[in-house]
Design an enzyme around this catalytic site. Sequence first.
Site, PDB file in Angstrom:
ATOM      1  N   CYS A 116       0.818  -1.219   0.000  1.00  0.00           N
ATOM      2  CA  CYS A 116       0.000   0.000   0.000  1.00  0.00           C
ATOM      3  C   CYS A 116       0.850   1.267   0.000  1.00  0.00           C
ATOM      4  O   CYS A 116       0.331   2.358  -0.218  1.00  0.00           O
ATOM      5  CB  CYS A 116      -0.934   0.015   1.197  1.00  0.00           C
ATOM      6  SG  CYS A 116      -1.992  -1.424   1.278  1.00  0.00           S
ATOM      7  N   HIS A 242      -2.747   7.115   3.008  1.00  0.00           N
ATOM      8  CA  HIS A 242      -3.275   5.849   2.499  1.00  0.00           C
ATOM      9  C   HIS A 242      -4.573   5.570   3.248  1.00  0.00           C
ATOM     10  O   HIS A 242      -4.626   5.683   4.473  1.00  0.00           O
ATOM     11  CB  HIS A 242      -2.252   4.730   2.723  1.00  0.00           C
ATOM     12  CG  HIS A 242      -2.837   3.365   2.529  1.00  0.00           C
ATOM     13  ND1 HIS A 242      -3.582   3.046   1.414  1.00  0.00           N
ATOM     14  CD2 HIS A 242      -2.804   2.249   3.307  1.00  0.00           C
ATOM     15  CE1 HIS A 242      -3.995   1.785   1.520  1.00  0.00           C
ATOM     16  NE2 HIS A 242      -3.532   1.288   2.650  1.00  0.00           N
ATOM     17  N   ASN A 272     -10.283   0.236   1.146  1.00  0.00           N
ATOM     18  CA  ASN A 272      -8.825   0.298   0.988  1.00  0.00           C
ATOM     19  C   ASN A 272      -8.464  -0.193  -0.420  1.00  0.00           C
ATOM     20  O   ASN A 272      -8.658  -1.367  -0.734  1.00  0.00           O
ATOM     21  CB  ASN A 272      -8.194  -0.594   2.069  1.00  0.00           C
ATOM     22  CG  ASN A 272      -6.683  -0.644   1.995  1.00  0.00           C
ATOM     23  OD1 ASN A 272      -6.087  -0.263   0.995  1.00  0.00           O
ATOM     24  ND2 ASN A 272      -6.061  -1.140   3.049  1.00  0.00           N
TER      25      ASN A 272
HETATM   26  O1  UT7 Z   1      -3.403  -1.245   3.839  1.00  0.00           O
HETATM   27  C1  UT7 Z   1      -3.024  -1.854   5.018  1.00  0.00           C
HETATM   28  C2  UT7 Z   1      -3.920  -2.993   5.244  1.00  0.00           C
HETATM   29  N1  UT7 Z   1      -4.502  -3.253   6.488  1.00  0.00           N
HETATM   30  C3  UT7 Z   1      -4.873  -2.437   7.474  1.00  0.00           C
HETATM   31  O2  UT7 Z   1      -4.650  -1.272   7.524  1.00  0.00           O
HETATM   32  C4  UT7 Z   1      -5.631  -3.083   8.577  1.00  0.00           C
HETATM   33  C5  UT7 Z   1      -5.225  -2.630   9.953  1.00  0.00           C
HETATM   34  N2  UT7 Z   1      -6.114  -3.188  10.935  1.00  0.00           N
HETATM   35  C6  UT7 Z   1      -7.387  -2.767  11.126  1.00  0.00           C
HETATM   36  O3  UT7 Z   1      -7.828  -1.855  10.453  1.00  0.00           O
HETATM   37  C7  UT7 Z   1      -8.221  -3.415  12.210  1.00  0.00           C
HETATM   38  O4  UT7 Z   1      -7.384  -4.209  13.017  1.00  0.00           O
HETATM   39  C8  UT7 Z   1      -9.381  -4.281  11.631  1.00  0.00           C
HETATM   40  C9  UT7 Z   1     -10.440  -3.363  10.987  1.00  0.00           C
HETATM   41  C10 UT7 Z   1      -8.861  -5.252  10.610  1.00  0.00           C
HETATM   42  C11 UT7 Z   1     -10.070  -5.048  12.751  1.00  0.00           C
HETATM   43  O5  UT7 Z   1     -10.551  -4.154  13.747  1.00  0.00           O
HETATM   44  P1  UT7 Z   1     -10.220  -4.468  15.292  1.00  0.00           P
HETATM   45  O6  UT7 Z   1     -10.881  -3.439  16.099  1.00  0.00           O
HETATM   46  O7  UT7 Z   1      -8.726  -4.595  15.392  1.00  0.00           O
HETATM   47  O8  UT7 Z   1     -10.951  -5.836  15.509  1.00  0.00           O
HETATM   48  P2  UT7 Z   1     -10.357  -7.226  15.979  1.00  0.00           P
HETATM   49  O9  UT7 Z   1      -9.548  -7.847  14.892  1.00  0.00           O
HETATM   50  O10 UT7 Z   1      -9.717  -7.050  17.333  1.00  0.00           O
HETATM   51  O11 UT7 Z   1     -11.683  -8.077  16.146  1.00  0.00           O
HETATM   52  C12 UT7 Z   1     -12.690  -7.726  17.093  1.00  0.00           C
HETATM   53  C13 UT7 Z   1     -13.851  -8.659  16.908  1.00  0.00           C
HETATM   54  C14 UT7 Z   1     -13.464 -10.140  16.813  1.00  0.00           C
HETATM   55  O12 UT7 Z   1     -14.463 -10.890  17.468  1.00  0.00           O
HETATM   56  P3  UT7 Z   1     -14.194 -11.468  18.963  1.00  0.00           P
HETATM   57  O13 UT7 Z   1     -12.998 -12.362  18.803  1.00  0.00           O
HETATM   58  O14 UT7 Z   1     -13.932 -10.263  19.810  1.00  0.00           O
HETATM   59  O15 UT7 Z   1     -15.470 -12.168  19.264  1.00  0.00           O
HETATM   60  C15 UT7 Z   1     -13.544 -10.430  15.320  1.00  0.00           C
HETATM   61  O16 UT7 Z   1     -13.835 -11.787  15.045  1.00  0.00           O
HETATM   62  O17 UT7 Z   1     -14.532  -8.357  15.680  1.00  0.00           O
HETATM   63  C16 UT7 Z   1     -14.708  -9.562  14.916  1.00  0.00           C
HETATM   64  N3  UT7 Z   1     -14.694  -9.228  13.508  1.00  0.00           N
HETATM   65  C17 UT7 Z   1     -15.816  -8.923  12.824  1.00  0.00           C
HETATM   66  N4  UT7 Z   1     -17.101  -8.858  13.202  1.00  0.00           N
HETATM   67  C18 UT7 Z   1     -17.996  -8.479  12.272  1.00  0.00           C
HETATM   68  C19 UT7 Z   1     -13.632  -9.132  12.662  1.00  0.00           C
HETATM   69  N5  UT7 Z   1     -14.048  -8.777  11.434  1.00  0.00           N
HETATM   70  C20 UT7 Z   1     -15.390  -8.630  11.508  1.00  0.00           C
HETATM   71  C21 UT7 Z   1     -16.376  -8.278  10.583  1.00  0.00           C
HETATM   72  N6  UT7 Z   1     -17.660  -8.208  11.002  1.00  0.00           N
HETATM   73  N7  UT7 Z   1     -16.085  -7.970   9.301  1.00  0.00           N
END
Ligand code: UT7
Length: 318
Positions: A116, A242, A272
């Site tokens: 990215c 980005h 993204n």
């Molecule tokens: O270009 C660079 C590419 N990537 C990035 O910039 C990504 C960087 N990371 C992020 O933006 C965030 O970490 C995410 C948006 C990917 C995730 O957000 P988060 O607040 O870090 O969530 P998490 O991974 O800690 O997950 C929290 C909960 C989990 O459930 P439990 O284990 O707490 O029950 C996940 O399973 O949210 C759940 N979850 C979802 N729920 C509904 C993860 N994805 C989803 C979803 N819908 N799409």
Amino acid sequence: MKPLHSIQITAVGAYAPPKVLTNTELSTIVDTSDEWIRSHTGIGERHIAEKEQTTSDLAMLAVEDLLARFGRSKDEIDGIVVATATSDYPGFPSTACLLAERLGTSGPALDVSAGCTGFIYALEVARAMILSNSMRNALVIGAEKLSSVINWKDRNTCVLFGDGAGCVLLEQDSSKQGLLDTLLKAEGAGSGALTIDPGQRCITMEGRAVYNFAVRSIGETILSLVQRNNLTIDDIDWIVPHQANKRIISACAKRYSLNEDAFYLNIEHYANTSAASIPLALAEMQKKGLLKEGQKLLFVGFGAGLTYGGSLLVWHQS
Ligand code: UT7
């Protein structure tokens, strides 16, 4: 010798496929919801290319937009540098060479692979090549068909990405200051946190690790570029980041005491788009009339590698 700061962005263009996939539509494919996606990322919808459309098709349409918007001709183009992680072919020909064929150019054409952060890397490669007389001018393009490398069963990643392309024309003009400074970095130790699995051809990501890296790398890049150019953050008219997650920008602004309103965000409508996100945002800003003569812009990116970096420049109306 050409003056070091004489390379300018003189035109911009963008293309996003017309097909839009909303969060609500996505929630019929995987276990997610509009509320979760919006509150965790700021994304509302993303554009998805047609099956037969390739990354070079998206790039070509962005270039056509640039030529039409700025009344330029493809005969004026010399070099082509493309930032992409989703080239039409895993090996050769490169996306840049495919575009060179379509545009009929004969200058250097190469792809840059920096996830990215690719557009920022590509901008610096092109700037240096113009300064060293390897090319007269360059189309610098960020283009991605990320829908082709998404695991549509993985809610952790499939909600985050979209397709699109953006581009700029880089030219030399000794009478003005254009690109002032660039900072490029890579932390290879974190490379496993964000990959395109070669076997399955799909994105794998440790979301939290990338999130924390993003907040730190964006903040450090902005402050470093500002300080080493003897500026203050108030001298920067727009930060074009980005577009990965609105929460990353809010957290970064809070931690590093930056004005969140100075960041231009359009992630709500595109998600993204990796290397395409900065030029897509820039082209939208130009279209909306937000960019004024003499403004200082700061591009900042991060991504797979783990790479990060930024560019500081003065905007000129063409
Ligand atoms: O270009 C660079 C590419 N990537 C990035 O910039 C990504 C960087 N990371 C992020 O933006 C965030 O970490 C995410 C948006 C990917 C995730 O957000 P988060 O607040 O870090 O969530 P998490 O991974 O800690 O997950 C929290 C909960 C989990 O459930 P439990 O284990 O707490 O029950 C996940 O399973 O949210 C759940 N979850 C979802 N729920 C509904 C993860 N994805 C989803 C979803 N819908 N799409």
